[in-house]
Design a protein around this motif. Structure first.
Motif, PDB file in Angstrom:
ATOM      1  N   THR A   1      52.847  -0.704  49.105  1.00  0.00           N
ATOM      2  CA  THR A   1      53.758  -1.655  49.754  1.00  0.00           C
ATOM      3  C   THR A   1      53.787  -1.520  51.273  1.00  0.00           C
ATOM      4  OG1 THR A   1      55.591  -0.133  49.388  1.00  0.00           O
ATOM      5  CG2 THR A   1      55.269  -1.846  47.748  1.00  0.00           C
ATOM      6  N   PHE A   2      53.313  -0.390  51.802  1.00  0.00           N
ATOM      7  CA  PHE A   2      53.289  -0.164  53.246  1.00  0.00           C
ATOM      8  C   PHE A   2      51.939  -0.508  53.864  1.00  0.00           C
ATOM      9  CE2 PHE A   2      56.361   2.833  51.435  1.00  0.00           C
ATOM     10  CZ  PHE A   2      57.510   2.357  52.051  1.00  0.00           C
ATOM     11  N   GLY A   3      50.988  -0.947  53.049  1.00  0.00           N
ATOM     12  CA  GLY A   3      49.673  -1.322  53.549  1.00  0.00           C
ATOM     13  C   GLY A   3      48.655  -0.204  53.569  1.00  0.00           C
ATOM     14  N   ALA A   4      49.026   0.965  53.087  1.00  0.00           N
ATOM     15  CA  ALA A   4      48.074   2.080  53.035  1.00  0.00           C
ATOM     16  C   ALA A   4      47.135   1.909  51.843  1.00  0.00           C
ATOM     17  CB  ALA A   4      48.823   3.409  52.920  1.00  0.00           C
ATOM     18  N   ALA A   5      45.871   2.278  52.045  1.00  0.00           N
ATOM     19  CA  ALA A   5      44.870   2.150  50.977  1.00  0.00           C
ATOM     20  C   ALA A   5      45.180   3.093  49.826  1.00  0.00           C
ATOM     21  CB  ALA A   5      43.489   2.441  51.539  1.00  0.00           C
ATOM     22  N   ARG A   6      45.132   2.551  48.614  1.00  0.00           N
ATOM     23  CA  ARG A   6      45.318   3.352  47.395  1.00  0.00           C
ATOM     24  C   ARG A   6      44.029   3.466  46.611  1.00  0.00           C
ATOM     25  NH1 ARG A   6      49.129   1.552  43.338  1.00  0.00           N
ATOM     26  NH2 ARG A   6      48.799   3.648  42.588  1.00  0.00           N
ATOM     27  N   GLY A   7      43.174   2.450  46.706  1.00  0.00           N
ATOM     28  CA  GLY A   7      41.933   2.424  45.936  1.00  0.00           C
ATOM     29  C   GLY A   7      41.220   1.105  46.142  1.00  0.00           C
ATOM     30  N   GLU A   8      40.448   0.713  45.125  1.00  0.00           N
ATOM     31  CA  GLU A   8      39.686  -0.534  45.203  1.00  0.00           C
ATOM     32  C   GLU A   8      39.737  -1.259  43.867  1.00  0.00           C
ATOM     33  OE1 GLU A   8      36.142   0.071  48.394  1.00  0.00           O
ATOM     34  OE2 GLU A   8      35.748   0.818  46.370  1.00  0.00           O
ATOM     35  N   ARG A   9      39.576  -2.570  43.935  1.00  0.00           N
ATOM     36  CA  ARG A   9      39.466  -3.406  42.749  1.00  0.00           C
ATOM     37  C   ARG A   9      38.040  -3.950  42.740  1.00  0.00           C
ATOM     38  NH1 ARG A   9      43.754  -6.227  43.734  1.00  0.00           N
ATOM     39  NH2 ARG A   9      45.105  -4.796  42.616  1.00  0.00           N
ATOM     40  N   TRP A  10      37.299  -3.631  41.683  1.00  0.00           N
ATOM     41  CA  TRP A  10      35.899  -4.047  41.574  1.00  0.00           C
ATOM     42  C   TRP A  10      35.779  -5.178  40.575  1.00  0.00           C
ATOM     43  CZ3 TRP A  10      33.388   1.419  40.643  1.00  0.00           C
ATOM     44  CH2 TRP A  10      33.565   2.212  41.782  1.00  0.00           C
ATOM     45  N   GLN A  11      34.992  -6.219  40.925  1.00  0.00           N
ATOM     46  CA  GLN A  11      34.771  -7.337  40.011  1.00  0.00           C
ATOM     47  C   GLN A  11      33.306  -7.426  39.623  1.00  0.00           C
ATOM     48  OE1 GLN A  11      36.315 -10.974  41.616  1.00  0.00           O
ATOM     49  NE2 GLN A  11      38.432 -10.388  41.228  1.00  0.00           N
ATOM     50  N   TYR A  12      33.111  -7.675  38.332  1.00  0.00           N
ATOM     51  CA  TYR A  12      31.781  -7.846  37.760  1.00  0.00           C
ATOM     52  C   TYR A  12      31.751  -9.162  37.009  1.00  0.00           C
ATOM     53  CZ  TYR A  12      31.364  -2.799  38.456  1.00  0.00           C
ATOM     54  OH  TYR A  12      31.337  -1.544  38.996  1.00  0.00           O
ATOM     55  N   GLN A  13      30.644  -9.905  37.131  1.00  0.00           N
ATOM     56  CA  GLN A  13      30.469 -11.115  36.332  1.00  0.00           C
ATOM     57  C   GLN A  13      29.366 -10.847  35.330  1.00  0.00           C
ATOM     58  OE1 GLN A  13      30.004 -14.742  38.453  1.00  0.00           O
ATOM     59  NE2 GLN A  13      29.625 -15.923  36.603  1.00  0.00           N
TER      60      GLN A  13
ATOM     61  N   GLY B   1      27.865   3.782  36.659  1.00  0.00           N
ATOM     62  CA  GLY B   1      26.746   4.078  35.763  1.00  0.00           C
ATOM     63  C   GLY B   1      26.644   3.081  34.616  1.00  0.00           C
ATOM     64  N   LEU B   2      27.780   2.649  34.093  1.00  0.00           N
ATOM     65  CA  LEU B   2      27.772   1.710  32.973  1.00  0.00           C
ATOM     66  C   LEU B   2      27.635   0.263  33.417  1.00  0.00           C
ATOM     67  CD1 LEU B   2      30.610   3.167  30.697  1.00  0.00           C
ATOM     68  CD2 LEU B   2      28.155   3.232  30.293  1.00  0.00           C
ATOM     69  N   LEU B   3      28.311  -0.118  34.502  1.00  0.00           N
ATOM     70  CA  LEU B   3      28.380  -1.526  34.909  1.00  0.00           C
ATOM     71  C   LEU B   3      27.493  -1.875  36.102  1.00  0.00           C
ATOM     72  CD1 LEU B   3      32.252  -1.863  34.616  1.00  0.00           C
ATOM     73  CD2 LEU B   3      30.552  -2.846  33.069  1.00  0.00           C
ATOM     74  N   GLY B   4      27.025  -0.870  36.833  1.00  0.00           N
ATOM     75  CA  GLY B   4      26.253  -1.130  38.041  1.00  0.00           C
ATOM     76  C   GLY B   4      27.176  -1.346  39.231  1.00  0.00           C
ATOM     77  N   ASP B   5      26.588  -1.769  40.346  1.00  0.00           N
ATOM     78  CA  ASP B   5      27.378  -2.029  41.545  1.00  0.00           C
ATOM     79  C   ASP B   5      28.179  -3.320  41.361  1.00  0.00           C
ATOM     80  OD1 ASP B   5      26.494   0.197  42.988  1.00  0.00           O
ATOM     81  OD2 ASP B   5      24.692  -0.862  43.642  1.00  0.00           O
ATOM     82  N   PRO B   6      29.429  -3.338  41.785  1.00  0.00           N
ATOM     83  CA  PRO B   6      30.250  -4.546  41.618  1.00  0.00           C
ATOM     84  C   PRO B   6      29.767  -5.685  42.505  1.00  0.00           C
ATOM     85  CG  PRO B   6      31.455  -2.853  42.818  1.00  0.00           C
ATOM     86  CD  PRO B   6      30.174  -2.242  42.391  1.00  0.00           C
ATOM     87  N   ALA B   7      29.997  -6.905  42.036  1.00  0.00           N
ATOM     88  CA  ALA B   7      29.655  -8.093  42.813  1.00  0.00           C
ATOM     89  C   ALA B   7      30.643  -8.290  43.960  1.00  0.00           C
ATOM     90  CB  ALA B   7      29.653  -9.328  41.914  1.00  0.00           C
ATOM     91  N   TYR B   8      31.865  -7.795  43.775  1.00  0.00           N
ATOM     92  CA  TYR B   8      32.905  -7.972  44.790  1.00  0.00           C
ATOM     93  C   TYR B   8      33.844  -6.775  44.747  1.00  0.00           C
ATOM     94  CZ  TYR B   8      36.903 -10.009  47.222  1.00  0.00           C
ATOM     95  OH  TYR B   8      37.935 -10.253  48.089  1.00  0.00           O
ATOM     96  N   LYS B   9      34.240  -6.300  45.925  1.00  0.00           N
ATOM     97  CA  LYS B   9      35.219  -5.211  46.044  1.00  0.00           C
ATOM     98  C   LYS B   9      36.346  -5.671  46.957  1.00  0.00           C
ATOM     99  CE  LYS B   9      32.165  -1.161  45.830  1.00  0.00           C
ATOM    100  NZ  LYS B   9      31.781   0.060  46.540  1.00  0.00           N
ATOM    101  N   GLU B  10      37.570  -5.275  46.609  1.00  0.00           N
ATOM    102  CA  GLU B  10      38.699  -5.533  47.500  1.00  0.00           C
ATOM    103  C   GLU B  10      39.602  -4.312  47.496  1.00  0.00           C
ATOM    104  OE1 GLU B  10      41.319  -8.722  46.395  1.00  0.00           O
ATOM    105  OE2 GLU B  10      41.261  -8.166  44.295  1.00  0.00           O
ATOM    106  N   PRO B  11      40.253  -4.050  48.618  1.00  0.00           N
ATOM    107  CA  PRO B  11      41.123  -2.873  48.681  1.00  0.00           C
ATOM    108  C   PRO B  11      42.404  -3.079  47.881  1.00  0.00           C
ATOM    109  CG  PRO B  11      41.204  -4.084  50.742  1.00  0.00           C
ATOM    110  CD  PRO B  11      40.165  -4.748  49.899  1.00  0.00           C
ATOM    111  N   VAL B  12      42.920  -1.979  47.351  1.00  0.00           N
ATOM    112  CA  VAL B  12      44.238  -1.956  46.705  1.00  0.00           C
ATOM    113  C   VAL B  12      45.141  -1.168  47.638  1.00  0.00           C
ATOM    114  CG1 VAL B  12      45.562  -1.161  44.715  1.00  0.00           C
ATOM    115  CG2 VAL B  12      43.259  -2.071  44.396  1.00  0.00           C
ATOM    116  N   GLU B  13      46.252  -1.789  48.049  1.00  0.00           N
ATOM    117  CA  GLU B  13      47.156  -1.159  49.015  1.00  0.00           C
ATOM    118  C   GLU B  13      48.532  -0.960  48.407  1.00  0.00           C
ATOM    119  OE1 GLU B  13      47.037  -4.008  52.172  1.00  0.00           O
ATOM    120  OE2 GLU B  13      45.130  -3.276  52.928  1.00  0.00           O
TER     121      GLU B  13
END
Length: 91
Positions: free
Chosen positions: A56-68, A42-54
């Motif tokens: 140590t075993f490779g299971a998904a924990r969340g996402e890292r969103w980047q805004y320029q 709501g504050l920043l809008g849709d991110p320009a780039y998303k990458e998964p956060v995993e």
């Protein structure tokens, strides 16, 4: 007394900088660690780039969103539907 102040000042400054890393001003609003992912969008809008956060075993924990925004890159890490960290840096 001056020596005590000289020793305490760096510690107080480090506390304020650590707190500043947990918030991001967006216009007249503030995004903080612990806010929902919905509020971040709501504050920043849709991110320009998303990458998964995993884990140590490779299971998904969340996402890292980047805004320029101008010459700044802001990275918001989302874990469990909440803002876990905020990084704001110049390019």
């Amino acid at each position: 007394m001056r020596r005590l102040f000289a020793l305490a000042l760096p510690m107080l400054l480090s506390i304020s900088f650590a707190h500043a890393a947990e918030t991001l001003r967006v216009g007249s609003q503030v995004l903080a660690v612990g806010d929902s992912a919905v509020r971040a969008i709501g504050l920043l809008g849709d991110p320009a780039y998303k990458e998964p956060v995993e884990n140590t075993f490779g299971a998904a924990r969340g996402e890292r969103w980047q805004y320029q925004m101008g010459n700044r890159v802001t990275t918001v890490t989302i874990i469990g539907g909440k803002v876990a960290s905020i990084e704001d840096r110049s390019r």
